[in-house]
Design a protein around this motif. Structure first.
Motif, PDB file in Angstrom:
ATOM      1  N   ILE A 186       0.858  -1.189   0.000  1.00 34.98           N
ATOM      2  CA  ILE A 186       0.000   0.000   0.000  1.00 34.98           C
ATOM      3  C   ILE A 186       0.895   1.241   0.000  1.00 34.98           C
ATOM      4  O   ILE A 186       1.793   1.352   0.838  1.00 34.98           O
ATOM      5  CB  ILE A 186      -0.923   0.002   1.232  1.00 34.98           C
ATOM      6  N   PRO A 187       0.689   2.197  -0.921  1.00 38.34           N
ATOM      7  CA  PRO A 187       1.537   3.405  -0.934  1.00 38.34           C
ATOM      8  C   PRO A 187       1.379   4.193   0.360  1.00 38.34           C
ATOM      9  O   PRO A 187       0.267   4.387   0.857  1.00 38.34           O
ATOM     10  CB  PRO A 187       0.992   4.203  -2.130  1.00 38.34           C
ATOM     11  N   THR A 188       2.471   4.650   0.883  1.00 42.88           N
ATOM     12  CA  THR A 188       2.429   5.374   2.159  1.00 42.88           C
ATOM     13  C   THR A 188       2.047   6.838   1.967  1.00 42.88           C
ATOM     14  O   THR A 188       1.507   7.465   2.881  1.00 42.88           O
ATOM     15  CB  THR A 188       3.793   5.284   2.853  1.00 42.88           C
ATOM     16  N   ARG A 189       2.340   7.425   0.801  1.00 47.70           N
ATOM     17  CA  ARG A 189       2.057   8.842   0.611  1.00 47.70           C
ATOM     18  C   ARG A 189       0.594   9.106   0.310  1.00 47.70           C
ATOM     19  O   ARG A 189       0.096  10.207   0.524  1.00 47.70           O
ATOM     20  CB  ARG A 189       2.927   9.400  -0.527  1.00 47.70           C
ATOM     21  N   ASP A 190      -0.105   8.092  -0.235  1.00 46.33           N
ATOM     22  CA  ASP A 190      -1.513   8.279  -0.593  1.00 46.33           C
ATOM     23  C   ASP A 190      -2.210   6.941  -0.440  1.00 46.33           C
ATOM     24  O   ASP A 190      -2.100   6.064  -1.295  1.00 46.33           O
ATOM     25  CB  ASP A 190      -1.630   8.804  -2.034  1.00 46.33           C
ATOM     26  N   PHE A 191      -2.915   6.744   0.670  1.00 50.98           N
ATOM     27  CA  PHE A 191      -3.533   5.462   0.960  1.00 50.98           C
ATOM     28  C   PHE A 191      -4.587   5.147  -0.085  1.00 50.98           C
ATOM     29  O   PHE A 191      -5.581   5.861  -0.226  1.00 50.98           O
ATOM     30  CB  PHE A 191      -4.159   5.495   2.356  1.00 50.98           C
ATOM     31  N   SER A 192      -4.345   4.097  -0.883  1.00 50.77           N
ATOM     32  CA  SER A 192      -5.288   3.746  -1.947  1.00 50.77           C
ATOM     33  C   SER A 192      -5.032   2.308  -2.365  1.00 50.77           C
ATOM     34  O   SER A 192      -3.886   1.840  -2.392  1.00 50.77           O
ATOM     35  CB  SER A 192      -5.116   4.679  -3.155  1.00 50.77           C
ATOM     36  N   PHE A 193      -6.133   1.604  -2.688  1.00 51.35           N
ATOM     37  CA  PHE A 193      -6.011   0.232  -3.184  1.00 51.35           C
ATOM     38  C   PHE A 193      -5.924   0.203  -4.713  1.00 51.35           C
ATOM     39  O   PHE A 193      -5.768  -0.865  -5.294  1.00 51.35           O
ATOM     40  CB  PHE A 193      -7.234  -0.596  -2.753  1.00 51.35           C
ATOM     41  N   ARG A 194      -6.029   1.406  -5.380  1.00 51.97           N
ATOM     42  CA  ARG A 194      -6.097   1.421  -6.829  1.00 51.97           C
ATOM     43  C   ARG A 194      -4.874   2.073  -7.482  1.00 51.97           C
ATOM     44  O   ARG A 194      -4.577   1.811  -8.630  1.00 51.97           O
ATOM     45  CB  ARG A 194      -7.351   2.190  -7.291  1.00 51.97           C
ATOM     46  N   ARG A 195      -4.191   2.930  -6.760  1.00 47.26           N
ATOM     47  CA  ARG A 195      -3.178   3.744  -7.389  1.00 47.26           C
ATOM     48  C   ARG A 195      -1.972   2.928  -7.854  1.00 47.26           C
ATOM     49  O   ARG A 195      -1.385   3.203  -8.894  1.00 47.26           O
ATOM     50  CB  ARG A 195      -2.715   4.843  -6.430  1.00 47.26           C
ATOM     51  N   ASP A 196      -1.583   1.884  -7.071  1.00 46.25           N
ATOM     52  CA  ASP A 196      -0.363   1.139  -7.394  1.00 46.25           C
ATOM     53  C   ASP A 196      -0.737  -0.274  -7.832  1.00 46.25           C
ATOM     54  O   ASP A 196      -1.587  -0.929  -7.221  1.00 46.25           O
ATOM     55  CB  ASP A 196       0.551   1.094  -6.169  1.00 46.25           C
ATOM     56  N   ASP A 197      -0.088  -0.751  -8.908  1.00 47.12           N
ATOM     57  CA  ASP A 197      -0.438  -2.086  -9.397  1.00 47.12           C
ATOM     58  C   ASP A 197       0.087  -3.209  -8.500  1.00 47.12           C
ATOM     59  O   ASP A 197      -0.252  -4.365  -8.694  1.00 47.12           O
ATOM     60  CB  ASP A 197       0.065  -2.278 -10.822  1.00 47.12           C
ATOM     61  N   PHE A 198       0.949  -2.881  -7.524  1.00 46.99           N
ATOM     62  CA  PHE A 198       1.428  -3.911  -6.582  1.00 46.99           C
ATOM     63  C   PHE A 198       0.514  -4.075  -5.365  1.00 46.99           C
ATOM     64  O   PHE A 198       0.655  -5.014  -4.603  1.00 46.99           O
ATOM     65  CB  PHE A 198       2.844  -3.564  -6.104  1.00 46.99           C
TER      66      PHE A 198
END
Length: 428
Positions: free
Chosen positions: A74-86
């Protein structure tokens, strides 16, 4: 002269004949059965065996599987389940697989533990039955000795009354009266001691059966028959081959052997199989699998120390087995010697000592009748006869207690009513 003959007749008449209870063996068997059924230590051992049996099934089961659920990347700068493909929701399952041979050794070790507990239990039952029999025959001995003393006391009371009457008419001495009363009082003191011993013996017999110590115990008629045991050579052979104590020690050796085998198997790695599935919101889902294993050989010192520990325990178990065999042989030899001694003494009292005491009493009777011996000599001859009869009772009871000790030492069911292996039942 009529007073003389009356006193002599009263002294010569012995205690009433005591016929053996026709069901004394039945009473003993019932006491043993009640002890095996109700004694709390028996129920305790049954529960311990049941618990050990449940450990056998556990020993072959695989370790508990593991299930892991989590969120990954989960990206730490912007909590999102969609932004990063990992970014993914991930579930992982794992199962540890013990190294080859380990579960089999664990099962054999658990089975050996059950065999050891079952043998200990069988030995405990044989010992409990022997202790019940010993308490039973102790009560029988006390009852018989009490009967002899009570009959002797009543005779002396009648003699004292006769001596008093003779002294009143000037045909006896005051010393005769005093001596008769003294002997009667002394017997009363011994009876008081026997009654105390009887309460103690009854409390022990009741306790062994799981009954209240104050529970009344009916009088027990001691058997006039002699106990019998197998020939020494056969008894020694059977004791060493069939003794539950020896079997328990042998089972402990097998258990120690399996524990030593497990210690050696520690060098084999355990395996870990794992698989996962990962769900991603806007991307394709992922899955994967892996296999891992530990590296026990990277800790050689630990492995060596553990193997040495289990080998030492195995050596101790083997030494304990030999020690148990030696103890069984020693205890059997001592108990058998005690049995033979008690039987020989009982035969000597029955065939020689007691008849001689009766002959001595008859001679004292005749001598007192013609004034050749004094009243004290005559009374002593009568008391000696009763004393030797009591000694005969003690030897007979001692022989039966020796048989109980022989059963306890050998671990063999020598006393009628003792359960054999497979006949034990405890109410839960």
């Amino acid at each position: 002269m009529r007073w003389f003959r009356l006193a002599l007749l009263i002294l010569v008449v012995g205690a009433p004949l005591r016929a053996d209870e026709p069901d004394w063996k039945t009473r003993l068997s019932a006491a043993i059965a009640h002890a095996v059924e109700k004694n709390p230590t028996i129920a305790e051992m049954e529960s311990r065996i049941a618990a050990a049996r449940h450990r056998i099934g556990q020993s072959t089961a695989l370790p508990d599987p593991e299930l892991e659920v989590g969120l990954q990347d989960i990206p730490t700068r912007d909590f999102s389940f969609r932004r990063d493909d990992f970014t993914m929701e991930k579930i992982t399952a794992r199962q540890r697989l013990p190294g080859a041979g380990k579960r089999g050794a664990q099962k054999r070790s658990a089975e050996a533990e059950v065999a050891s507990l079952e043998s200990i239990h069988a030995d405990h039952v044989v010992v409990l039955a022997a202790e019940v029999a010993a308490a039973f025959f102790t009560a029988a001995e006390i009852d018989a000795r009490t009967g002899i003393l009570e009959a002797s006391r009543e005779r002396l009371r009648r003699v004292a009354s006769s001596a008093t009457e003779r002294y009143r008419v000037g045909k006896g001495t005051q010393a005769d009266v005093l001596r008769a009363n003294l002997e009667a009082t002394a017997i009363e003191e011994r009876l008081t001691g026997l009654r105390g011993e009887r309460r103690t013996a009854a409390a022990r017999l009741n306790s062994l059966q799981g009954l209240p110590p104050s529970e009344p115990v009916d009088p027990v008629a001691i058997s006039d028959t002699e106990p019998s045991a197998p020939a020494p050579a056969e008894l020694f052979r059977d004791a060493e081959s069939r003794s539950a104590a020896v079997a328990a020690a042998a089972a402990e050796v097998r258990r120690a052997e399996e524990q030593a085998t497990l210690a050696r198997l520690e060098r084999r790695p355990d395996w870990m199989a794992a698989g996962y599935y990962a769900h991603r919101i806007d991307f394709d889902d992922l899955a994967g699998a892996s296999i891992a294993f530990n590296l026990p050989f990277f800790q050689p010192k630990r492995l060596r120390e553990k193997e040495a520990e289990k080998e030492a325990e195995l050596s101790g178990a083997r030494a304990s087995l030999e020690g148990v065999k030696n103890e069984v042989r020693r205890a059997v030899a001592e108990a058998y010697a005690d049995l033979e001694r008690s039987i020989e003494q009982a035969r000597l009292y029955r065939g020689s000592i007691l008849p001689q005491a009766e002959t001595n009493l008859a001679a004292a009777q005749e001598a007192y009748a013609v004034g050749q011996v004094d009243f004290l000599t005559y009374v002593r001859a009568a008391l000696d006869r009763d004393m030797y009869e009591g000694d005969l009772v003690m030897r007979r009871a001692g022989a039966w207690r020796a048989l109980a000790a022989l059963q306890k030492a050998s671990g063999l069911p020598l006393i009628e009513g003792t359960p054999k292996p497979g006949e034990i039942h405890v109410e839960k």
